[in-house]
Motif scaffolding. Structure first.
Motif, PDB file in Angstrom:
ATOM      1  N   ALA A   7       8.618  -3.774  -4.878  1.00  0.00           N
ATOM      2  CA  ALA A   7       9.205  -2.742  -4.017  1.00  0.00           C
ATOM      3  C   ALA A   7       8.670  -1.365  -4.385  1.00  0.00           C
ATOM      4  O   ALA A   7       8.386  -0.542  -3.504  1.00  0.00           O
ATOM      5  CB  ALA A   7      10.729  -2.780  -4.116  1.00  0.00           C
ATOM      6  N   VAL A   8       8.519  -1.102  -5.696  1.00  0.00           N
ATOM      7  CA  VAL A   8       7.977   0.172  -6.150  1.00  0.00           C
ATOM      8  C   VAL A   8       6.516   0.314  -5.717  1.00  0.00           C
ATOM      9  O   VAL A   8       6.092   1.369  -5.229  1.00  0.00           O
ATOM     10  CB  VAL A   8       8.091   0.294  -7.688  1.00  0.00           C
ATOM     11  N   ILE A   9       5.749  -0.753  -5.880  1.00  0.00           N
ATOM     12  CA  ILE A   9       4.342  -0.736  -5.472  1.00  0.00           C
ATOM     13  C   ILE A   9       4.224  -0.500  -3.974  1.00  0.00           C
ATOM     14  O   ILE A   9       3.411   0.317  -3.514  1.00  0.00           O
ATOM     15  CB  ILE A   9       3.660  -2.056  -5.870  1.00  0.00           C
ATOM     16  N   ASP A  10       5.029  -1.199  -3.193  1.00  0.00           N
ATOM     17  CA  ASP A  10       4.978  -1.052  -1.737  1.00  0.00           C
ATOM     18  C   ASP A  10       5.314   0.378  -1.316  1.00  0.00           C
ATOM     19  O   ASP A  10       4.671   0.938  -0.411  1.00  0.00           O
ATOM     20  CB  ASP A  10       5.953  -2.029  -1.074  1.00  0.00           C
ATOM     21  N   GLU A  11       6.323   0.957  -1.957  1.00  0.00           N
ATOM     22  CA  GLU A  11       6.707   2.337  -1.626  1.00  0.00           C
ATOM     23  C   GLU A  11       5.564   3.294  -1.939  1.00  0.00           C
ATOM     24  O   GLU A  11       5.258   4.202  -1.153  1.00  0.00           O
ATOM     25  CB  GLU A  11       7.955   2.743  -2.396  1.00  0.00           C
ATOM     26  N   GLN A  12       4.927   3.090  -3.079  1.00  0.00           N
ATOM     27  CA  GLN A  12       3.817   3.952  -3.474  1.00  0.00           C
ATOM     28  C   GLN A  12       2.667   3.845  -2.480  1.00  0.00           C
ATOM     29  O   GLN A  12       2.125   4.861  -2.025  1.00  0.00           O
ATOM     30  CB  GLN A  12       3.346   3.563  -4.866  1.00  0.00           C
ATOM     31  N   ILE A  13       2.300   2.636  -2.132  1.00  0.00           N
ATOM     32  CA  ILE A  13       1.185   2.422  -1.209  1.00  0.00           C
ATOM     33  C   ILE A  13       1.522   2.945   0.184  1.00  0.00           C
ATOM     34  O   ILE A  13       0.679   3.565   0.848  1.00  0.00           O
ATOM     35  CB  ILE A  13       0.802   0.932  -1.171  1.00  0.00           C
ATOM     36  N   ASP A  14       2.751   2.731   0.639  1.00  0.00           N
ATOM     37  CA  ASP A  14       3.167   3.255   1.944  1.00  0.00           C
ATOM     38  C   ASP A  14       3.005   4.772   1.991  1.00  0.00           C
ATOM     39  O   ASP A  14       2.559   5.330   3.008  1.00  0.00           O
ATOM     40  CB  ASP A  14       4.622   2.882   2.231  1.00  0.00           C
ATOM     41  N   GLY A  15       3.380   5.436   0.895  1.00  0.00           N
ATOM     42  CA  GLY A  15       3.247   6.885   0.844  1.00  0.00           C
ATOM     43  C   GLY A  15       1.805   7.334   0.964  1.00  0.00           C
ATOM     44  O   GLY A  15       1.477   8.263   1.709  1.00  0.00           O
ATOM     45  N   PHE A  16       0.918   6.692   0.236  1.00  0.00           N
ATOM     46  CA  PHE A  16      -0.498   7.033   0.285  1.00  0.00           C
ATOM     47  C   PHE A  16      -1.104   6.783   1.667  1.00  0.00           C
ATOM     48  O   PHE A  16      -2.035   7.476   2.075  1.00  0.00           O
ATOM     49  CB  PHE A  16      -1.272   6.216  -0.755  1.00  0.00           C
ATOM     50  N   CYS A  17      -0.603   5.788   2.380  1.00  0.00           N
ATOM     51  CA  CYS A  17      -1.220   5.362   3.633  1.00  0.00           C
ATOM     52  C   CYS A  17      -0.675   6.063   4.866  1.00  0.00           C
ATOM     53  O   CYS A  17      -1.211   5.881   5.959  1.00  0.00           O
ATOM     54  CB  CYS A  17      -1.059   3.844   3.793  1.00  0.00           C
ATOM     55  N   SER A  18       0.381   6.839   4.751  1.00  0.00           N
ATOM     56  CA  SER A  18       0.944   7.490   5.927  1.00  0.00           C
ATOM     57  C   SER A  18      -0.035   8.521   6.484  1.00  0.00           C
ATOM     58  O   SER A  18      -0.777   9.173   5.738  1.00  0.00           O
ATOM     59  CB  SER A  18       2.276   8.168   5.590  1.00  0.00           C
ATOM     60  N   SER A  19      -0.058   8.660   7.797  1.00  0.00           N
ATOM     61  CA  SER A  19      -0.967   9.619   8.441  1.00  0.00           C
ATOM     62  C   SER A  19      -0.723  11.033   7.942  1.00  0.00           C
ATOM     63  O   SER A  19      -1.671  11.790   7.683  1.00  0.00           O
ATOM     64  CB  SER A  19      -0.780   9.563   9.963  1.00  0.00           C
ATOM     65  N   ALA A  20       0.548  11.395   7.801  1.00  0.00           N
ATOM     66  CA  ALA A  20       0.884  12.753   7.374  1.00  0.00           C
ATOM     67  C   ALA A  20       0.360  13.031   5.973  1.00  0.00           C
ATOM     68  O   ALA A  20      -0.188  14.101   5.695  1.00  0.00           O
ATOM     69  CB  ALA A  20       2.394  12.952   7.426  1.00  0.00           C
ATOM     70  N   SER A  77      -7.969  -1.358   4.448  1.00  0.00           N
ATOM     71  CA  SER A  77      -8.880  -1.247   3.303  1.00  0.00           C
ATOM     72  C   SER A  77      -8.276  -0.374   2.210  1.00  0.00           C
ATOM     73  O   SER A  77      -8.427  -0.661   1.019  1.00  0.00           O
ATOM     74  CB  SER A  77     -10.228  -0.679   3.752  1.00  0.00           C
ATOM     75  N   LEU A  78      -7.598   0.702   2.621  1.00  0.00           N
ATOM     76  CA  LEU A  78      -6.952   1.584   1.649  1.00  0.00           C
ATOM     77  C   LEU A  78      -5.858   0.838   0.902  1.00  0.00           C
ATOM     78  O   LEU A  78      -5.747   0.934  -0.331  1.00  0.00           O
ATOM     79  CB  LEU A  78      -6.381   2.813   2.356  1.00  0.00           C
ATOM     80  N   ARG A  79      -5.063   0.074   1.620  1.00  0.00           N
ATOM     81  CA  ARG A  79      -3.986  -0.684   0.979  1.00  0.00           C
ATOM     82  C   ARG A  79      -4.550  -1.679  -0.040  1.00  0.00           C
ATOM     83  O   ARG A  79      -4.023  -1.807  -1.151  1.00  0.00           O
ATOM     84  CB  ARG A  79      -3.170  -1.430   2.035  1.00  0.00           C
ATOM     85  N   ALA A  80      -5.610  -2.357   0.345  1.00  0.00           N
ATOM     86  CA  ALA A  80      -6.206  -3.341  -0.560  1.00  0.00           C
ATOM     87  C   ALA A  80      -6.758  -2.670  -1.814  1.00  0.00           C
ATOM     88  O   ALA A  80      -6.565  -3.174  -2.938  1.00  0.00           O
ATOM     89  CB  ALA A  80      -7.302  -4.106   0.169  1.00  0.00           C
ATOM     90  N   ALA A  81      -7.427  -1.534  -1.655  1.00  0.00           N
ATOM     91  CA  ALA A  81      -8.002  -0.824  -2.802  1.00  0.00           C
ATOM     92  C   ALA A  81      -6.910  -0.306  -3.738  1.00  0.00           C
ATOM     93  O   ALA A  81      -7.021  -0.408  -4.967  1.00  0.00           O
ATOM     94  CB  ALA A  81      -8.875   0.327  -2.312  1.00  0.00           C
ATOM     95  N   LEU A  82      -5.851   0.256  -3.160  1.00  0.00           N
ATOM     96  CA  LEU A  82      -4.756   0.774  -3.973  1.00  0.00           C
ATOM     97  C   LEU A  82      -4.058  -0.344  -4.735  1.00  0.00           C
ATOM     98  O   LEU A  82      -3.753  -0.203  -5.927  1.00  0.00           O
ATOM     99  CB  LEU A  82      -3.747   1.517  -3.093  1.00  0.00           C
ATOM    100  N   LEU A  83      -3.802  -1.455  -4.066  1.00  0.00           N
ATOM    101  CA  LEU A  83      -3.127  -2.574  -4.717  1.00  0.00           C
ATOM    102  C   LEU A  83      -3.954  -3.093  -5.886  1.00  0.00           C
ATOM    103  O   LEU A  83      -3.416  -3.345  -6.981  1.00  0.00           O
ATOM    104  CB  LEU A  83      -2.864  -3.690  -3.714  1.00  0.00           C
ATOM    105  N   GLU A  84      -5.243  -3.256  -5.677  1.00  0.00           N
ATOM    106  CA  GLU A  84      -6.117  -3.746  -6.737  1.00  0.00           C
ATOM    107  C   GLU A  84      -6.150  -2.769  -7.904  1.00  0.00           C
ATOM    108  O   GLU A  84      -6.119  -3.172  -9.082  1.00  0.00           O
ATOM    109  CB  GLU A  84      -7.525  -3.963  -6.190  1.00  0.00           C
ATOM    110  N   ASP A  85      -6.204  -1.467  -7.598  1.00  0.00           N
ATOM    111  CA  ASP A  85      -6.262  -0.462  -8.665  1.00  0.00           C
ATOM    112  C   ASP A  85      -4.956  -0.407  -9.438  1.00  0.00           C
ATOM    113  O   ASP A  85      -4.958  -0.253 -10.667  1.00  0.00           O
ATOM    114  CB  ASP A  85      -6.576   0.910  -8.063  1.00  0.00           C
ATOM    115  N   ILE A  86      -3.836  -0.535  -8.748  1.00  0.00           N
ATOM    116  CA  ILE A  86      -2.536  -0.540  -9.419  1.00  0.00           C
ATOM    117  C   ILE A  86      -2.428  -1.742 -10.357  1.00  0.00           C
ATOM    118  O   ILE A  86      -2.004  -1.628 -11.512  1.00  0.00           O
ATOM    119  CB  ILE A  86      -1.392  -0.556  -8.388  1.00  0.00           C
ATOM    120  N   LYS A  87      -2.838  -2.888  -9.880  1.00  0.00           N
ATOM    121  CA  LYS A  87      -2.779  -4.092 -10.711  1.00  0.00           C
ATOM    122  C   LYS A  87      -3.666  -3.971 -11.943  1.00  0.00           C
ATOM    123  O   LYS A  87      -3.345  -4.493 -13.016  1.00  0.00           O
ATOM    124  CB  LYS A  87      -3.182  -5.310  -9.894  1.00  0.00           C
TER     125      LYS A  87
END
Length: 375
Positions: free
Chosen positions: A261-274, A236-246
């Motif tokens: 690739a830039v979008i994926d890197e950004q979303i991966d960072g936000f979604c990491s447990s740490a 759900s977080l990934r979907a919300a971030l992607l929609e907001d970025i777009k």
């Protein structure tokens, strides 16, 4: 904006990584030869095996034991960047002055990297690792009566503070690990993680003469951080971030491979447990729970964990507590180098590294507290 946010995420992953070679000074203290040995410890909560190095003064019993806690990002025991190994240098300096220092590779670090373990791990898992190491050091023959503490930089400092949390999660750790007998924190956040990130963004833009951009994007960033702080599922977080970025892109924008690739890197960072745990963590209550000797150092030119937001908050929260020493070191950046502006871009241009007076500050505090000859 995508590049700007991605750059900011990269900064958070590298808070502690860029440090040049150390210049060590014996000062007024007689130094000893240093011996090192390898060790391994298993965190019994999830059976993660940790590997590290113990540095000790040769021919004498240590005055205390220090377990080092790295900052954010996957790092080896030496916090290696290029040919520089800052944690090894700190360990060697303190060991040569009579202290045993243990440092470990982060969980998941190795060849190959255990990417699944890294992805699912948070600061609480890392804290459990450090507490397992502290218990192992306490149980070591000849160390049983020695005080065992933590030295943490940036997020490692947060983890040292969190060791005193009253949460049920940390109480579970008490059963398998050890609470530090003292802590030393270098640029430890004293406010909630999302506030740290927002202030960091503002400070960086200020030095670039673009603070107006912060006012433009603050609400957008705050919204994304609130999503990441929440406990919504990663999907759900990934979907919300992607929609907001777009939604921030001009109409008709075609996302090419490089942009994706830039979008994926950004979303991966936000979604990491740490990262999500870092945003959630607020140290306010844990700060008041710290009841052991505590040295907290900050740099006056730190733009990543700024003095006005953090040192002042810590001083206020610990007012009247005689176990806490909060010191702001003049002209030091986030890495405790002698700095001109404190800008991140300046780190690699500085000749030298963590300055002598920072190392001396740590050593003098340790001597006051743990050198029986001085008592």
């Amino acid at each position: 904006m995508l590049l700007s946010v991605s750059y900011q995420n990269a900064i958070m992953r590298k808070l502690c990584l860029i440090i040049s070679s150390f210049i060590l000074s014996a000062g007024a203290y007689a130094q000893s030869a240093v011996v090192e040995e390898e060790f391994s410890v298993v965190n019994p909560l999830d059976s993660t095996e940790l590997h590290g190095t113990l540095s000790m003064p040769s021919g004498m019993k240590p005055k205390a034991v220090i377990v080092m806690a790295t900052g954010s990002g996957l790092q080896d025991r030496d916090e290696t960047i290029g040919h520089h190994k800052p944690f090894r240098e700190i360990a060697s300096y303190l060991a040569s002055n009579g202290y045993a220092v243990a440092r470990t590779d982060d969980r998941g670090y190795g060849d190959p990297i255990d990417t699944l373990l890294v992805k699912r791990s948070s600061m609480w898992d890392e804290l459990a690792d450090y507490r397992s190491v502290m218990k192992s050091m306490h149980n070591r023959k000849g160390f049983e009566r020695l005080p065992v503490g933590m030295l943490g930089h940036s997020q490692g400092g947060s983890e040292a503070i969190a060791a005193f949390s009253a949460s049920s999660k940390v109480r579970t750790y008490n059963e398998v690990g050890r609470t530090p007998d003292f802590i030393i924190t270098l640029a430890a956040p004293a406010v909630a993680g999302d506030s740290i990130i927002l202030d960091q963004t503002r400070q960086i833009l200020r030095l670039q003469g673009a603070e107006y951009a912060y006012d433009m994007y603050k609400d957008m960033l705050s919204k994304r951080y609130s999503w990441a702080k929440s406990y919504i599922p990663e999907s759900s977080l990934r979907a919300a971030l992607l929609e907001d970025i777009k939604s921030t892109m001009p109409p008709g924008t075609v996302i090419n491979e490089e942009m994706q690739a830039v979008i994926d890197e950004q979303i991966d960072g936000f979604c990491s447990s740490a990262y999500r745990e870092m945003l959630r963590y607020s140290p306010a209550q844990d700060i008041t729970n710290v009841n052991v000797p505590w040295l907290a150092l900050y740099g006056s030119k730190d733009v990543q964990v700024s003095v006005p937001l953090n040192s002042d908050a810590l001083k206020s929260a610990t007012e009247g507590k005689d176990n806490v020493t909060v010191t702001v070191l003049v002209d030091k950046n986030h890495l405790f180098q002698n700095a001109v502006t404190g800008a991140i871009e300046e780190y690699q241009t500085i000749n030298g590294a963590i300055s002598d007076d920072v190392l001396q500050e740590i050593l003098e505090w340790l001597e006051i507290n743990f050198n029986k000859k001085n008592k």
